[in-house]
Every structure is written in structure tokens, then in C-alpha cells.
Design a protein around this motif. Structure first.
Motif, PDB file in Angstrom:
ATOM      1  N   ARG A 503      37.810  46.658  39.565  1.00  0.00           N
ATOM      2  CA  ARG A 503      38.823  46.489  38.513  1.00  0.00           C
ATOM      3  C   ARG A 503      40.028  45.730  39.054  1.00  0.00           C
ATOM      4  O   ARG A 503      40.598  44.870  38.368  1.00  0.00           O
ATOM      5  N   SER A 504      40.412  46.026  40.293  1.00  0.00           N
ATOM      6  CA  SER A 504      41.528  45.311  40.909  1.00  0.00           C
ATOM      7  C   SER A 504      41.185  43.833  41.123  1.00  0.00           C
ATOM      8  O   SER A 504      42.006  42.944  40.866  1.00  0.00           O
ATOM      9  N   ARG A 506      38.969  42.020  39.465  1.00  0.00           N
ATOM     10  CA  ARG A 506      38.888  41.353  38.154  1.00  0.00           C
ATOM     11  C   ARG A 506      40.295  41.013  37.644  1.00  0.00           C
ATOM     12  O   ARG A 506      40.514  39.969  37.022  1.00  0.00           O
ATOM     13  N   LYS A 507      41.240  41.898  37.922  1.00  0.00           N
ATOM     14  CA  LYS A 507      42.625  41.603  37.550  1.00  0.00           C
ATOM     15  C   LYS A 507      43.116  40.382  38.313  1.00  0.00           C
ATOM     16  O   LYS A 507      43.807  39.506  37.752  1.00  0.00           O
ATOM     17  N   GLY A 508      42.741  40.300  39.603  1.00  0.00           N
ATOM     18  CA  GLY A 508      43.133  39.139  40.397  1.00  0.00           C
ATOM     19  C   GLY A 508      42.534  37.845  39.874  1.00  0.00           C
ATOM     20  O   GLY A 508      43.206  36.810  39.837  1.00  0.00           O
ATOM     21  N   LEU A 509      41.262  37.902  39.465  1.00  0.00           N
ATOM     22  CA  LEU A 509      40.612  36.711  38.919  1.00  0.00           C
ATOM     23  C   LEU A 509      41.317  36.245  37.642  1.00  0.00           C
ATOM     24  O   LEU A 509      41.445  35.037  37.391  1.00  0.00           O
ATOM     25  N   LYS A 510      41.784  37.189  36.823  1.00  0.00           N
ATOM     26  CA  LYS A 510      42.524  36.823  35.608  1.00  0.00           C
ATOM     27  C   LYS A 510      43.829  36.114  35.956  1.00  0.00           C
ATOM     28  O   LYS A 510      44.338  35.303  35.182  1.00  0.00           O
ATOM     29  N   GLU A 511      44.372  36.447  37.142  1.00  0.00           N
ATOM     30  CA  GLU A 511      45.648  35.876  37.556  1.00  0.00           C
ATOM     31  C   GLU A 511      45.455  34.715  38.533  1.00  0.00           C
ATOM     32  O   GLU A 511      46.351  34.376  39.305  1.00  0.00           O
ATOM     33  N   ALA A 512      44.240  34.121  38.520  1.00  0.00           N
ATOM     34  CA  ALA A 512      43.924  32.913  39.295  1.00  0.00           C
ATOM     35  C   ALA A 512      43.955  33.133  40.799  1.00  0.00           C
ATOM     36  O   ALA A 512      44.258  32.213  41.579  1.00  0.00           O
ATOM     37  N   ASP A 513      43.628  34.361  41.267  1.00  0.00           N
ATOM     38  CA  ASP A 513      43.517  34.603  42.705  1.00  0.00           C
ATOM     39  C   ASP A 513      42.399  33.752  43.287  1.00  0.00           C
ATOM     40  O   ASP A 513      41.327  33.607  42.670  1.00  0.00           O
ATOM     41  N   ASP A 514      42.623  33.201  44.498  1.00  0.00           N
ATOM     42  CA  ASP A 514      41.536  32.518  45.192  1.00  0.00           C
ATOM     43  C   ASP A 514      40.891  33.507  46.149  1.00  0.00           C
ATOM     44  O   ASP A 514      41.243  34.688  46.175  1.00  0.00           O
ATOM     45  N   ILE A 515      39.966  33.030  46.972  1.00  0.00           N
ATOM     46  CA  ILE A 515      39.208  33.931  47.840  1.00  0.00           C
ATOM     47  C   ILE A 515      40.102  34.671  48.829  1.00  0.00           C
ATOM     48  O   ILE A 515      39.915  35.859  49.092  1.00  0.00           O
ATOM     49  N   SER A 516      41.118  33.990  49.323  1.00  0.00           N
ATOM     50  CA  SER A 516      42.025  34.643  50.273  1.00  0.00           C
ATOM     51  C   SER A 516      42.777  35.787  49.602  1.00  0.00           C
ATOM     52  O   SER A 516      42.956  36.862  50.196  1.00  0.00           O
ATOM     53  N   ASP A 517      43.213  35.549  48.358  1.00  0.00           N
ATOM     54  CA  ASP A 517      43.915  36.607  47.620  1.00  0.00           C
ATOM     55  C   ASP A 517      42.994  37.796  47.359  1.00  0.00           C
ATOM     56  O   ASP A 517      43.398  38.962  47.471  1.00  0.00           O
ATOM     57  N   LEU A 518      41.745  37.506  46.980  1.00  0.00           N
ATOM     58  CA  LEU A 518      40.797  38.578  46.689  1.00  0.00           C
ATOM     59  C   LEU A 518      40.482  39.385  47.944  1.00  0.00           C
ATOM     60  O   LEU A 518      40.382  40.624  47.900  1.00  0.00           O
ATOM     61  N   GLN A 519      40.332  38.688  49.072  1.00  0.00           N
ATOM     62  CA  GLN A 519      40.069  39.402  50.324  1.00  0.00           C
ATOM     63  C   GLN A 519      41.251  40.296  50.705  1.00  0.00           C
ATOM     64  O   GLN A 519      41.075  41.422  51.165  1.00  0.00           O
ATOM     65  N   ARG A 521      43.404  41.609  48.617  1.00  0.00           N
ATOM     66  CA  ARG A 521      43.357  42.757  47.691  1.00  0.00           C
ATOM     67  C   ARG A 521      42.398  43.827  48.220  1.00  0.00           C
ATOM     68  O   ARG A 521      42.705  45.023  48.230  1.00  0.00           O
ATOM     69  N   LEU A 522      41.220  43.393  48.613  1.00  0.00           N
ATOM     70  CA  LEU A 522      40.200  44.338  49.074  1.00  0.00           C
ATOM     71  C   LEU A 522      40.655  45.064  50.333  1.00  0.00           C
ATOM     72  O   LEU A 522      40.497  46.282  50.462  1.00  0.00           O
ATOM     73  N   ARG A 523      41.241  44.321  51.280  1.00  0.00           N
ATOM     74  CA  ARG A 523      41.601  44.932  52.560  1.00  0.00           C
ATOM     75  C   ARG A 523      42.840  45.823  52.472  1.00  0.00           C
ATOM     76  O   ARG A 523      43.027  46.716  53.304  1.00  0.00           O
ATOM     77  N   LEU A 524      43.658  45.584  51.440  1.00  0.00           N
ATOM     78  CA  LEU A 524      44.818  46.431  51.236  1.00  0.00           C
ATOM     79  C   LEU A 524      44.476  47.676  50.401  1.00  0.00           C
ATOM     80  O   LEU A 524      45.270  48.618  50.322  1.00  0.00           O
ATOM     81  N   PHE A 525      43.302  47.645  49.780  1.00  0.00           N
ATOM     82  CA  PHE A 525      42.909  48.762  48.926  1.00  0.00           C
ATOM     83  C   PHE A 525      42.592  49.979  49.793  1.00  0.00           C
ATOM     84  O   PHE A 525      41.885  49.872  50.799  1.00  0.00           O
ATOM     85  N   PRO A 526      43.095  51.179  49.431  1.00  0.00           N
ATOM     86  CA  PRO A 526      42.840  52.380  50.245  1.00  0.00           C
ATOM     87  C   PRO A 526      41.346  52.601  50.460  1.00  0.00           C
ATOM     88  O   PRO A 526      40.528  52.365  49.559  1.00  0.00           O
ATOM     89  N   VAL A 527      41.005  53.102  51.642  1.00  0.00           N
ATOM     90  CA  VAL A 527      39.591  53.250  51.990  1.00  0.00           C
ATOM     91  C   VAL A 527      38.972  54.516  51.406  1.00  0.00           C
ATOM     92  O   VAL A 527      37.748  54.671  51.427  1.00  0.00           O
ATOM     93  N   ASP A 528      39.780  55.449  50.912  1.00  0.00           N
ATOM     94  CA  ASP A 528      39.225  56.656  50.293  1.00  0.00           C
ATOM     95  C   ASP A 528      40.006  56.979  49.026  1.00  0.00           C
ATOM     96  O   ASP A 528      41.109  56.470  48.797  1.00  0.00           O
ATOM     97  N   LEU A 529      39.442  57.846  48.188  1.00  0.00           N
ATOM     98  CA  LEU A 529      40.006  58.119  46.877  1.00  0.00           C
ATOM     99  C   LEU A 529      41.341  58.841  46.952  1.00  0.00           C
ATOM    100  O   LEU A 529      42.275  58.529  46.200  1.00  0.00           O
ATOM    101  N   GLU A 530      41.464  59.813  47.849  1.00  0.00           N
ATOM    102  CA  GLU A 530      42.706  60.572  47.917  1.00  0.00           C
ATOM    103  C   GLU A 530      43.877  59.676  48.279  1.00  0.00           C
ATOM    104  O   GLU A 530      44.964  59.770  47.687  1.00  0.00           O
ATOM    105  N   THR A 531      43.655  58.783  49.240  1.00  0.00           N
ATOM    106  CA  THR A 531      44.724  57.844  49.613  1.00  0.00           C
ATOM    107  C   THR A 531      45.075  56.945  48.440  1.00  0.00           C
ATOM    108  O   THR A 531      46.241  56.629  48.195  1.00  0.00           O
TER     109      THR A 531
END
Length: 910
Positions: A503-504, A506-519, A521-531
Motif C-alpha cells: 500500500r505504501s 502504490r502510494k509512491g507510484l501515484k506520486e511518481a516515485d522512481d525505483i530509488s524512492d520505492l527502495q 520506502r521499503l527499507r524505511l518501512f518497519p520490519v515487524d508489525l508492532e514497530t
């Protein structure tokens, strides 16, 4: 509307009478004498006449109380007229036969026909003969009308019967019409074969209709409001996911060929016992269980196991965030039994024989709740029955969400699967108690997160490929394909985490994120649900802290998903706002605007922890509910650390349960009423939260409840009911007692409060009530506490502790157990004793405690009790029948002490 069974019974009796009377006159029969000189035909005709007169009385009663449509009244009138005409003709025929009684032992005629022809009442006989012909024509006309008119009560009955019987009922209806048409077309008398066939058809409709109604009563009693809520809220499996489970054992754990296969299909087709699906929180266990329970391939495989036996499946999805019935043994057993009996109704007489007998004996209301012992007994019958060749497979999801000792739920599953005709597929998190019980047999378990790697890859690819830019760029830049693999690697089998990450992105793609932006996003995303949840809570803007904390606390304390309208009241909340609000129906446009505004505000204030979803329309604005994103989100919000954070953001005086009562009161004011009735769920919920406030906070919302009473009186003023009409069910002799609630009278609302166990509120109201009012209503209130119940289903199971505490409050407030019901001779004490003597609902120990409390507060130990069969019994005799021997002995000692104390008081007075 006329009772369809009465209508059909009348038709059958008329068929019998006309056929018998016609043949009596036209064909004759051998003349024999009884000991008293009466002809055997007299006795038979008198029997038919009695039946006619009894049915006529039923029809007259129906006509007096008929408030239905014009068509209903017309049908009732026509049937009553037919019954009366038949009764008159029967009386006339009986009079003629009476004159023909032969005195002594001489037989002057060898046949009745000869007697009738030789009689001086030939003209009367001809009139009767013509009347019988006319009755035959009237009957034909009435039957054709009953079977053809779509508005008739008989057609309504046939159409409302359960699906399994519709084809049979349709055939009977067709047969009746055919036989009647043949009779109408006949130039002469209806043949004996046709009359017999018509009578048999009518009898079959009555018998099968009554059986179907009894079955439906049992099924209705098993239903509870939230039965299917959890299942309907579980997401459907993504296309092409989980298909590996049906690959007949060929699916190996990804990249680890040495691991065992699932062997699920093998279990479906040939094995017994329990198959266990385990997985981390958010790994998709519930989605997989729903997929399996509803999949045709599951059914096909199970049919191989069932062989020539009938196959029945049922499912239950535990839901810890829901109401009690969604996370309890009671809910599990009731739901499974409802589904099983709904799919195979011929099991009902075998499995529920005692309950059916009590209903038929009119000792037991079909709406009376099922006790745990009733359910256990029903399943014992189901497990051990041998009369119907049937096999069962149950799907039970979320054992870890059971609200109780998990050993208990494991014991139930083990007990079920002792039968070779029952198998169970279940799921849970990999907790030690489940690993020890179900995890030791490798061929009957799977670890979900080890098997969904390809499913996750498929889901991620499909979701991102919906954006043309992503499809185009991944062709020219391999990093886009690597992005998908990185998500799959990081997911560790947790589908919920994947959903949030995608979902995050897809939001980036709507805002014209390129591959670096998407990567990034992924690496900044918490690694577990509680975090992730901590991050979401921390990201709420400070200006929204108070409102978001209030919303989260309200959602945690709510028993069901909240409506957006309920939460919208936060925006207008002020001291006394619910009491000050006008009693004025909401406008449609206002509700729509309110929903849209609140929906937008929730998105800003609650981030991803709560979600909003539409559930459809119910004759008005769309129903929009707010619920937790997942159980893990509620688990996070309920931790002590999170609760402390939320509490620190709100004023000390805010109470989420009080707010819920206030919001519901405003909705009752604004939703209006239909014929004096307010939607039951609003009344049920406000009384539930009022009870929770008493139990957990130690005070009563007296002003809110008094205002509710006033509001309901206003709504009731637009109907014939006064206040809202509350149905209180008395299991005693199956009676349904309608409490006559008068306009704006606190006494009547008090009965409702007693049913809902509002002890503090009731005690407060009794303090300000006159002694006369108390005496006039004492018996009724005591019965509300220990027997009667409201039709509005409680959102949690009725507690015997709550009932007992309420009962004690009433007695300690000075209510006398020997005060008589208004206009009657019975007291609460005598009615309770008869109730427990004639039903098997409450446990022995509960009965003992109630009877002991009655006696301690002066109940008449010498009261005479009239049983259902007309025989009299004593208090002591009933006690020995309804409690254990040891407890009966204790109660006898208490009675002896009471009597001795009474004698001493009498001597002292002398």
C-alpha cells in the motif's frame, strides 16, 4: 392473519365430515347397537362434530384478534362460515340419527340406508343431503382460494418453510388443487379415493408444516446476532494464492525439498482426527481457513472420505476482538450446531429430542437460551447417533483467540474427533499448548509462513503491475524485479506486513516515485508489525492526539465494530449533550454528510490502526463501520504501554463507555421509531454499556437511563404500545408474556432494567418509590430477575451471577416474595417453583441459591402448587425434585427453622 394450521385442520375435518355424512345417507352401513342403544355411526359423527366446534372456536378467537390485511380478515370469515355451516349440518344429522336409535335388542332394519328411507323425516334428510353437496362446493372453492392466493396464510406458510422441504410442499399443493378440480368437475359424487387422497394431502401438509416450524424454532434459538460477522469480514484470498494446498502432496516447502509436504488432500480424502494449520500473527491463517471452508475442491475431497454417507461441513471463526459469543465455547458449539442442523434438518429430532419435547409440551419457549449442558448433550447425540449415515468436517479458526483456558477448547476438539465420523481442520498461532497437542504428527500439520512465499510474490507482482509505469520500467531496469524479491524476503510469511508495504509503494507510484524512492520506502518501512503500529501512533499530529486517543479507547471498549455515526458524536460532545438533544428524526442528507465528514476525520486521526468499510444498505443510508485493521492492531492498542499513552492524551473525566451510552441515546432520539418500536440493537447496546459501567466503574448512569425511558415513552406515544413493547419470555408452559408498558411510567422501564441486571440503577429507583407501587409490582419484578428475559439478545452471555445479584437487590430492597401478581393468585415464589419443576434450564446449584434466598426473605413454606396435569404438590416435594439431595436436606432444615420460628412468634404473641 388466520393460523394456517387451523385453516388446514378445518379443511381436513370438513373433508372428513362431508365425505362421511354423504356416504352415510347415500350408501348406508350396517346397523348395530352399542350397549346404550346408540349407533356406532353416531359416535363417529359426534367425534367429527366436536372437532368442527373446536376449530370454529379457534377461528372466532382469530377473528377477534385479527389485525391483518383485508385479505386476512376475508379468509378468516370464509373459514369460520364454513365451520359453522358444517357444525349445523352435523347437529341436524345427529338429531335424525338420535330418532333412529333402536331400543332393546330387536333389529328392525339391516342397514342405515333402509332406516333413513323408512324414516318419517325424509324431507329433513333431503335438506341435509343438499346441504352436504353445497358444503362440498364451498370447501372446493375455499381450498382453491387458499392454494392459489399468494396473500393467504397457507401460501405464506408453504413459502416460508425451509428449502429442503419446498419441493415436497409444492407437490402437496399441486396434488390438493388437482384433487379439488377433479371434485369440482365431477358430475356426481366425489369418489372415495379422491376424498381419501385429499384428506391425506391436507394431513401431510399439516404434519410436515408443523415439523418444519419446530425445526425452524430450534434453528432460530441457536442463532445469535454476531454469528457470521467474523467470517464476512475476513478478506478473500488473492487470485491464484493457496492453490498449492490442493496439489495432492506434491508441494514442497519452498527451496527446502527435504521438508515434508502438506499432505492436506490426503487428510481430506482418507484420514481422521485434527489437521492443524499454524502460523505467525498476520500470516493469513483466517484467509486460508475461509478459502478452504468455501472451496469446491475441499468438498470434492471430503466426499471421497465420506463415501456413501452424507457429508456436512460447518465452520467457526474465533474473534478475540468481538463479543463473547465470537470467542467462547458457547459461541463455537451454538454456531456449529446451527450450521449442521440447518444443512441436515432430519437430525433435529435425533439431536434435540428433549428440547423439541419441551416445546411441544408447551413447557419451554423456543427462544429460551441454550445452556452449555444442552449444547453438550446435543453434540453427544450428534457424535453417537447411528440412525442417519452422516460424516462431519468442521473448520475452526483462531484457537488462540478463544477467551478462556485453551485446555478446555482442546478437550472439546479431541472429544469430537474420537468419533470416526468427525474430523476437524483448525488453525492457531504456534503457541506451546497447541504445538504439544497438534504439532507432533507431521502429516497433519503445516506451518503457513513456510509455504506462502510464492503467494506473496504473486500478490506483490499483481498489485504493482496495476500501474503501467511500473510494468514499463521493470522491463528496462532490473531493480524493479529485485524490489519484488526484496519484499518477499523481508515478509517472512506475514501477509499483513506485505499488504501494508505494498500500500505504501502504490502510494509512491501515484506520486511518481522512481525505483530509488520505492527502495527507500521499503527499507524505511518497519520490519515487524508492532514497530509499524508504534510508528503510526507516533505519527498522529499532536493537534489530533486527544481525539485519536478517545477514538481508540472507544473502539477498544466497544463490543462490536462501531458505526461511523456513533463516533461522529465526539464532535458535538459536551456536558449533558445527550440529555439536551431533541427527539427529532435525522434527515437522510444529514446522515450522509455526517458519515462522509467522520470518515475523513478518522483517516487523519487513526492512520492504519482502524479501518472504515461499508457493509451495505438496510432500507436507508449505507451502514459504515469502523473496526481494527487486524487483531494485531487491537493487541497493540491494548498493551499497558499504549493504554498509558492514550490515557495521557485525554482529560481524566472522559469515559469511553459513558460516551457510548450518550451516543446511542442520541441515535435513539434521532433515528425515530416504527409503530413505537426502536431498533433492538440500539436498546440492547445502551443497556449493555450501562451494565458495564456499573460493574467496572461502580456507579450508574441514572440520568441517561431516565432520559432513555422518557424518549421511549415519546416514541411509544405514536403507537398503541405505550412505551416500547418488551417481550418477556416465560419458559413456564411456553407462555409469552407481553408486559403492558404504559406511557412514561418508570415502573415499566424498571422491569427492562431488571432484565439487564442494572442493580445500582434499580436500587436507586426503588428507594424513591412508594411502598404501594412496590407491592403491586413486586412479583412481576422478581420474575423478571429470575425467569423472564428480553427479546433483545445480550451482547455477552447471560450470567447467572448477574441474575442472582439482581434478585438479591430486589429482595433486600424489601420486595415481598409472597405478594401476588396483579389480578391473580400466584406469587413470584410459587411461579418460580413451578418453573424449575417443569423446565431443565438452570443448574442445580443456581436453583438452590435462588430457593434459599426466597426462604430467607420469608417465602411461604406452606404454599400449595398446582402442576400442569392438575395435581397438587408441596414446596418440599418440588425442592426434592429440583436440587441435589444434599442441598434439599439443607433447605428442609431451613424450612423447619422457619416454621419453628413462626410457632415461637405465635406463642409470644399469645
Amino acid at each position: 392473519m388466520v393460523d394456517p394450521f387451523t385453516a388446514l385442520s378445518l379443511a381436513g375435518t370438513v373433508v372428513q365430515f362431508v365425505d362421511y355424512g354423504s356416504k352415510l345417507i347415500k350408501e348406508g352401513s350396517e346397523l348395530y347397537h352399542s350397549a346404550g342403544g346408540a349407533l356406532p355411526v353416531n359416535a363417529e359423527l359426534e367425534k367429527i362434530t366436536v372437532n368442527l366446534k373446536e376449530i370454529t372456536k379457534k377461528l372466532e378467537s382469530s377473528a377477534r384478534t385479527d389485525t391483518g390485511s383485508t385479505g386476512d380478515t376475508k379468509e378468516t370469515g370464509a373459514l369460520r362460515s364454513l365451520a359453522e355451516s358444517c357444525s349445523e349440518a352435523a347437529d341436524e344429522l345427529l338429531n335424525v340419527l338420535e330418532d333412529l336409535k333402536v331400543k332393546g335388542t330387536n333389529r328392525q332394519w339391516q342397514s342405515l340406508r333402509q332406516a333413513l328411507r323408512s324414516s318419517h323425516k325424509k324431507d329433513e334428510i333431503r335438506k341435509i343431503e343438499k346441504k352436504l353437496d353445497k358444503l362440498q362446493q364451498m370447501l372446493n372453492t375455499r381450498l382453491i382460494a387458499m392454494m392459489s392466493d399468494q396473500q393467504s396464510s397457507v401460501i405464506s406458510l408453504l413459502e416460508s418453510l425451509d428449502e429442503g422441504n419446498i419441493s415436497r410442499m409444492t407437490q402437496l399443493k399441486t396434488d390438493i388443487i388437482d384433487l379439488v378440480q377433479r371434485s369440482r368437475n365431477a358430475k356426481h359424487d366425489t369418489s372415495e379415493e379422491d376424498s381419501s387422497g385429499l384428506l391425506n394431502c391436507l394431513t401431510s401438509v399439516i404434519q410436515e408444516g408443523k415439523t418444519s416450524e419446530l425445526n425452524r424454532s430450534v434453528l432460530t434459538s441457536l442463532c445469535f446476532q454476531s454469528m457470521t460477522v467474523r467470517l464476512s469480514n475476513i478478506a478473500e484470498a488473492h487470485a491464484k494464492t493457496f492453490e498449492w494446498i490442493f496439489e495432492d502432496g506434491n508441494h514442497q516447502v519452498a527451496e527446502m525439498d527435504s521438508h515434508p509436504t502438506t499432505r492436506f488432500v490426503e487428510w481430506l480424502t482418507s484420514k481422521n482426527g485434527v489437521y492443524w494449520i499454524c502460523g505467525k500473527a498476520g500470516s493469513g491463517k483466517s484467509t486460508l481457513m475461509k478459502y478452504l471452508a468455501e472451496n469446491d475442491r475441499t468438498m470434492s475431497a471430503l466426499k471421497l472420505w465420506a463415501g456413501s454417507d452424507r457429508l456436512i461441513t460447518a465452520s467457526y471463526f474465533f474473534w478475540n476482538a468481538g463479543v463473547s459469543m465470537q470467542k467462547s465455547q458457547q459461541g463455537l458449539l451454538q454456531s456449529l450446531l446451527h450450521e449442521v442442523l440447518g444443512r441436515c434438518q432430519n437430525l433435529i429430532p435425533l439431536v434435540c429430542a428433549q428440547r423439541l419435547k419441551r416445546i411441544e409440551d408447551l413447557r419451554y419457549s423456543h427462544e429460551e437460551p441454550w445452556s452449555r449442558s444442552d449444547l453438550s448433550m446435543a453434540f453427544q447425540q450428534l457424535i453417537h447417533h447411528e440412525l442417519v449415515a452422516t460424516k462431519f468436517c468442521f473448520f475452526v479458526d483462531g484457537l488462540d483467540e478463544y477467551d478462556g483456558d485453551h485446555e478446555d477448547i482442546i478437550h472439546i476438539l479431541k472429544r469430537f474427533t474420537k468419533s470416526p465420523r468427525i474430523k476437524i481442520c483448525t488453525s492457531s498461532r504456534p503457541w506451546n499448548i497447541f504445538i504439544d497437542t497438534f504439532g507432533q504428527t507431521l502429516e497433519r500439520k503445516l506451518l503457513l509462513e513456510d509455504l506462502t512465499r510464492e503467494d506473496i510474490r504473486c500478490y506483490v507482482k499483481d498489485q504493482l503491475d496495476e500501474y503501467e509505469k511500473f510494468v514499463h520500467l521493470k522491463v528496462i531496469d532490473s531493480r524493479y524485479n529485485v524490489l519484488v524479491k526484496e519484499i518477499v524476503d523481508k515478509a517472512q510469511g506475514v501477509f499483513l506486513w506485505v499488504f501494508l508495504v505494498v500500500r505504501s509503494l502504490r502510494k509512491g507510484l501515484k506520486e511518481a516515485d522512481d525505483i530509488s524512492d520505492l527502495q527507500r520506502r521499503l527499507r524505511l518501512f518497519p520490519v515487524d508489525l508492532e514497530t509499524y503500529f508504534q510508528q503510526m501512533l507516533g505519527s498522529i499530529e499532536e493537534c489530533y492526539h486527544e481525539q485519536s486517543a478517545q477514538i481508540f479507547l472507544i473502539a477498544i471498549n466497544a463490543t462490536l465494530p462501531l458505526s461511523v455515526v456513533t463516533l461522529s458524536m465526539l464532535d458535538i460532545r459536551a456536558e449533558g449533550f445527550a440529555k439536551k438533544a431533541e427527539i427529532k428524526p435525522f434527515k437522510y442528507d444529514h446522515i450522509i454528510a455526517l458519515q462522509q465528514k467522520t470518515r475523513t476525520r478518522l483517516n487523519a486521526r487513526c492512520k492504519d490502526l482502524l479501518e472504515v468499510h461499508e457493509t451495505g444498505y438496510v432500507g436507508g443510508p449505507p451502514v459504515i463501520l469502523v473496526d481494527f485493521l487486524h487483531r494485531t492492531a487491537k493487541d497493540f492498542l491494548q498493551t499497558k504501554e499504549t493504554i498509558d499513552i492514550l490515557r495521557s492524551r485525554i482529560p481524566d473525566e472522559f469515559d469511553p463507555r459513558v460516551f457510548l451510552c450518550e451516543s446511542l441515546l442520541i441515535q435513539i432520539k434521532g433515528i425515530g421509531s416504527i409503530d413505537g418500536h426502536v431498533p433492538g440493537h440500539l436498546l440492547r447496546d445502551i443497556m449493555y454499556y450501562a451494565h458495564e459501567i456499573e460493574c467496572l466503574n461502580g456507579f450508574s448512569v441514572v440520568e441517561l437511563l431516565d432520559e432513555l425511558d422518557r424518549v421511549m415513552a415519546v416514541h411509544g406515544a405514536h403507537s398503541n404500545h405505550g412505551w416500547v413493547e418488551i417481550s418477556v419470555i416465560s419458559p413456564l408452559r411456553g407462555a409469552i408474556v407481553w408486559d403492558s408498558l404504559t406511557l412514561g411510567c418508570n415502573v415499566n422501564f424498571l422491569a427492562f432494567a431488571i432484565q439487564k441486571h442494572l442493580s445500582l440503577y434499580v436500587a436507586h429507583k426503588l428507594e424513591s418509590m412508594s411502598e404501594l407501587t412496590q407491592r403491586q409490582s413486586a412479583a412481576n419484578w422478581l420474575l423478571h430477575a429470575v425467569i423472564y428475559r428480553s427479546p433483545f439478545e445480550n451482547v455477552k452471555e447471560t450470567s447467572s451471577i448477574d441474575r442472582f445479584d439482581m434478585f438479591c437487590v430486589l429482595l433486600e430492597s424489601g420486595l415481598n416474595p409472597n405478594d401476588r401478581l396483579r389480578g391473580g393468585h400466584d406469587t413470584a415464589w410459587t411461579i418460580y417453583l413451578l418453573h424449575v419443576n417443569e423446565t431443565e434450564i438452570s443448574g442445580l446449584e443456581y436453583r438452590y441459591r435462588i430457593i434459599e434466598r426466597f426462604l430467607l426473605h420469608g417465602a411461604d413454606t406452606n404454599a400449595e402448587l398446582l402442576l400442569q396435569d392438575g395435581k397438587k404438590t408441596t414446596v418440599s416435594e418440588v425442592i426434592h425434585r429440583v436440587v441435589s439431595p444434599a442441598r434439599a436436606e439443607q433447605l428442609e432444615k431451613l424450612i423447619a427453622q422457619r416454621r419453628q420460628s413462626g410457632v415461637l412468634q405465635w406463642l409470644k404473641w399469645r
